[in-house]
Motif scaffolding. Structure first.
Motif, mmCIF file in Angstrom:
data_model
loop_
_atom_site.group_PDB
_atom_site.id
_atom_site.type_symbol
_atom_site.label_atom_id
_atom_site.label_comp_id
_atom_site.label_asym_id
_atom_site.label_seq_id
_atom_site.Cartn_x
_atom_site.Cartn_y
_atom_site.Cartn_z
ATOM 1 N N PHE A 58 5.645 3.300 16.511
ATOM 2 C CA PHE A 58 6.606 4.190 17.169
ATOM 3 C C PHE A 58 6.770 5.474 16.346
ATOM 4 C CE2 PHE A 58 9.267 0.469 19.095
ATOM 5 C CZ PHE A 58 8.176 0.103 19.867
ATOM 6 N N SER A 62 5.152 8.919 18.141
ATOM 7 C CA SER A 62 6.168 9.645 18.911
ATOM 8 C C SER A 62 6.046 11.168 18.818
ATOM 9 C CB SER A 62 7.569 9.200 18.472
ATOM 10 O OG SER A 62 7.798 7.853 18.816
ATOM 11 N N GLY A 108 2.119 -0.919 19.702
ATOM 12 C CA GLY A 108 3.105 -0.018 19.126
ATOM 13 C C GLY A 108 2.884 1.422 19.551
ATOM 14 N N ALA A 112 5.345 3.481 22.209
ATOM 15 C CA ALA A 112 5.963 4.707 21.704
ATOM 16 C C ALA A 112 5.917 5.811 22.751
ATOM 17 C CB ALA A 112 5.257 5.165 20.423
ATOM 18 N N ASN A 115 8.603 5.094 25.230
ATOM 19 C CA ASN A 115 9.913 5.377 24.648
ATOM 20 C C ASN A 115 10.261 6.854 24.735
ATOM 21 O OD1 ASN A 115 10.343 2.707 23.877
ATOM 22 N ND2 ASN A 115 9.558 3.013 21.806
ATOM 23 N N GLY A 333 10.457 12.860 21.001
ATOM 24 C CA GLY A 333 9.437 12.457 20.036
ATOM 25 C C GLY A 333 9.921 12.554 18.612
ATOM 26 N N GLN A 336 12.806 9.834 17.950
ATOM 27 C CA GLN A 336 12.324 8.455 17.914
ATOM 28 C C GLN A 336 11.350 8.218 16.767
ATOM 29 O OE1 GLN A 336 12.013 6.210 21.521
ATOM 30 N NE2 GLN A 336 12.402 8.023 22.765
ATOM 31 N N SER A 337 10.601 9.239 16.376
ATOM 32 C CA SER A 337 9.709 9.082 15.231
ATOM 33 C C SER A 337 10.494 8.766 13.971
ATOM 34 C CB SER A 337 8.896 10.369 15.039
ATOM 35 O OG SER A 337 8.137 10.295 13.845
ATOM 36 N N TYR A 340 12.770 5.399 14.364
ATOM 37 C CA TYR A 340 12.106 4.105 14.217
ATOM 38 C C TYR A 340 11.495 3.922 12.840
ATOM 39 C CZ TYR A 340 12.928 2.970 19.086
ATOM 40 O OH TYR A 340 13.532 2.661 20.277
#
Length: 389
Positions: A58, A62, A108, A112, A115, A333, A336-337, A340
């Motif tokens: 992720f 992302s 994964g 991502a 997500n 992006g 979430q990068s 996570y």
């Protein structure tokens, strides 16, 4: 029902079907880790890395989603991700030990993409109902995650761990087919989005983007620390493993309720109240575990409500603070990068801290510090500053 209404319903259904694919491939692994280790000769360290690998995926993938969606559009990129997810599930389950690692990495990476892009599609398709739509698809994500964990052991008992993990390729393939049909309808609109995507500067230089990222990272870290260590923390209170497992399920399920309720606290001009409310629930629940562990069930319910509400708050902020689909993709992006990445490191740090001190008290204090940070960030990011993004 008019054609437009039917189209809106179909769009919503498609988004929620995609949401169904974003967690079961990960949550089905934990319950059968012992079987995987026994079958392939993997130790606890390797199994721990296997569990963390999707989160690392992720974090790594992302930030790249914006460029992919600029080239292929949100629909096309998500279709490729769904196809890759099906392939990853098959490879992980049926191609031996190397395939276990390769398939998990592919899962994964492809999840991502989902997500990042689902909040973008929600903003584009439901601009007047972002919070409610986000709460609904977050509930779908949480529910499917719980189902993935719940059915893993019975499926493994009926066959092997390979069946428990590989069976998800079938419903995921059905979702990919549905999304392919939607992609054909949206093709022309996506060309316009892709052109807009190229016109905006990087959000990595935006103060507001960093606030959204901070909120996402803090809530995700708290969630994954508790999901990983809550049964062990409860064991230190004298709670049995079976009961602690039930409590963990309750923690995740009440999160669905929190996610569905928090949109009603949000306001168009300011989300400060929602940010504070969701964070206070996490704070009270964590503090309760620390000072009054005998009432553990009450604290788990309260913390779970706050966790689910905070996730919806974080995802909604990505949509609300992005001015365009392009900006929203970049913001999603980025948030979430880093979010996570922190979520992957958090449980490891919590475990090391507990091992070094011989107590889970410092870990709970650390979670309170995360909650305090989330509260400060929430107060700042809850005010709409999109003009500065």
């Amino acid at each position: 029902m008019t054609g437009r209404s039917r189209g809106g319903l179909a769009a919503a259904l498609a988004v929620y079907l995609v949401a169904l694919t974003l967690r079961p491939a990960q949550t089905s692994v934990g319950p059968v880790l012992g079987d995987i280790g026994a079958d392939l000769g993997l130790g606890e360290g390797a199994l721990g890395l296997l569990g963390a690998l999707p989160l690392l995926g992720f974090a790594a993938v992302s930030p790249l989603v914006h460029r992919l969606s600029s080239r292929w559009g949100a629909e096309g990129t998500l279709l490729a991700a769904l196809a890759g997810l099906v392939l990853g599930v098959v490879v992980r389950s049926w191609t031996g030990a190397p395939g276990l690692w390769l398939g998990t990495a592919v899962i994964g990476a492809t999840v991502a993409i989902g997500n990042v892009l689902v909040p973008v599609i929600v903003k584009r398709d439901f601009p007047d109902r972002i919070a409610l739509a986000t709460g609904a698809y977050s509930a779908v994500i949480a529910g499917s995650a719980a189902v993935g964990a719940a059915v893993a052991v019975p499926l493994a008992a009926a066959g092997t761990w390979r069946l428990a993990l590989g069976v998800w390729a079938v419903p995921f393939a059905v979702v990919a087919l549905v999304w392919w049909l939607r992609t054909r309808v949206r093709h022309d609109a996506e060309a316009t989005v892709a052109e807009v995507d190229l016109a905006h500067s990087s959000v990595w230089r935006s103060a507001t983007a960093w606030l959204v990222t901070g909120f996402m990272g803090l809530q995700a870290t708290s969630f994954y620390v508790l999901v990983t260590w809550l049964p062990t923390i409860e064991a230190s209170f004298g709670v049995s493993a079976h009961t602690a497992g039930i409590h963990l399920f309750v923690y995740q399920m009440v999160g669905i309720v929190g996610g569905l309720l928090i949109p009603f606290v949000m306001r168009p001009a300011s989300q400060v109240g929602a940010a504070v409310t969701s964070t206070l629930f996490i704070t009270v629940g964590t503090a309760g575990l620390l000072v009054a562990p005998d009432a553990v069930v009450a604290w788990i319910v309260i913390a779970g409500l706050g966790s689910g509400a905070s996730l919806v708050m974080a995802l909604s902020l990505m949509s609300l603070r992005g001015r365009t689909p392009s900006e929203t993709t970049q913001l999603s992006g980025m948030a979430q990068s880093i979010g996570y990445l922190l979520a992957a490191v958090g449980p490891v740090a919590a475990g090391v801290l507990a091992e070094a001190t011989g107590s889970w008290t410092p870990t709970l204090i650390l979670l309170l510090a995360f909650a305090a940070g989330q509260l400060v960030v929430g107060l700042a990011v809850g005010v709409d500053r999109r003009a500065r993004l």
